[in-house]
Design an enzyme around this catalytic site. Structure first.
Site, PDB file in Angstrom:
ATOM      1  N   ILE A   1       0.861  -1.184   0.000  1.00 14.55           N
ATOM      2  CA  ILE A   1       0.000   0.000   0.000  1.00 14.55           C
ATOM      3  C   ILE A   1       0.896   1.233   0.000  1.00 14.55           C
ATOM      4  O   ILE A   1       1.852   1.320   0.768  1.00 14.55           O
ATOM      5  CB  ILE A   1      -0.916   0.023   1.241  1.00 14.55           C
ATOM      6  CG1 ILE A   1      -1.877  -1.180   1.222  1.00 14.55           C
ATOM      7  CG2 ILE A   1      -1.714   1.317   1.302  1.00 14.55           C
ATOM      8  CD1 ILE A   1      -2.748  -1.267   2.463  1.00 14.55           C
TER       9      ILE A   1
ATOM     10  N   VAL B   1       1.500   9.505   3.615  1.00 12.54           N
ATOM     11  CA  VAL B   1       2.368  10.692   3.645  1.00 12.54           C
ATOM     12  C   VAL B   1       3.051  10.907   2.289  1.00 12.54           C
ATOM     13  O   VAL B   1       3.340  12.049   1.908  1.00 12.54           O
ATOM     14  CB  VAL B   1       3.419  10.576   4.763  1.00 12.54           C
ATOM     15  CG1 VAL B   1       2.754  10.674   6.118  1.00 12.54           C
ATOM     16  CG2 VAL B   1       4.214   9.285   4.642  1.00 12.54           C
TER      17      VAL B   1
END
Length: 229
Positions: A138, A142
């Site tokens: 994934i 950020v």
């Protein structure tokens, strides 16, 4: 059932008392063999014309909506590529980022000082996937925010805006939301719009959204700090 109705209509037209055709003529009326894929409508005038002008023989009426069936387009030819308003070499000439932190691959829409839309091709070869996560790759949230901030840099780092690649910083974020996970194989499409620019203080406020397959996966407000060389 359609054939029965058609036969009944033809017989009624030929044997009706109001029809100028005699019963003897009706007995010698031509037989009709009708096959069709869509319903056909025959008026009495059509039946009479057929009686007077056609010889005693059977004929077949075929009706189809469209005989020429369109060939299905292969899936690899269905979807055009994203346009290339700015390629990776042009992006590198504007942004100071380099591997492994340059997170913009192509700009597909661009208005200097106003907005930009760019893409990031997320692949399993990205260096963050071995640790995030080994069993379920994934893209870190950020880094999605960082990629959007870089698109914002492409909007602002232009001579007409007054930005400088040596003095341009990501100053803050607000109201950031992550809607869906971004995984290897996705194409992240990011739009950044300039909301407010305070040239006196060198502060730019921007709004951004990131999409995968037309669905929002990340959104937020961004602050950029600019300076001059």
């Amino acid at each position: 059932m359609a054939s029965t109705v058609l036969s009944h209509s033809i017989f009624s037209a030929l044997t009706s008392s109001s029809s100028p055709i005699s019963k003897k003529s009706a007995e010698n009326a031509p037989s009709f063999s009708v096959s069709f894929k869509q319903p056909l409508c025959f008026s009495r005038s059509h039946v009479a014309a057929s009686h007077f002008n056609m010889p005693n023989k059977s004929f077949v009426v075929n009706s189809t909506a469209d005989e020429s069936s369109s060939t299905e387009i292969p899936i690899e030819l269905k979807y055009p590529a994203f346009p290339s308003v700015m390629d990776i070499n042009q992006i590198r000439s504007i942004l100071p980022h380099r591997f492994p932190f340059l997170l913009v691959d192509r700009v597909i829409e661009y208005t200097p000082g106003v907005s930009a839309v760019a893409i990031k091709n997320v692949t399993i070869n990205d260096n963050f996937f071995p640790g995030h996560f080994p069993e379920r790759p994934i893209m870190p949230g950020v880094l999605m925010v960082e990629a959007m901030a870089q698109v914002g840099g492409l909007v602002m780092l232009q001579p007409e805006v007054g930005g400088s690649r040596d003095n341009f910083f990501f100053a803050g974020v607000d109201k950031v939301r992550f809607r869906k996970p971004v995984i290897a194989g996705d194409t992240l499409v990011m739009r950044m719009n300039l909301v407010k620019l305070q040239k006196r203080f060198g502060i730019a406020k921007m709004e951004g959204k990131a999409y995968v397959g037309g669905e929002v996966v990340c959104e937020g407000e961004f602050l950029m700090a600019m300076g001059s060389e």
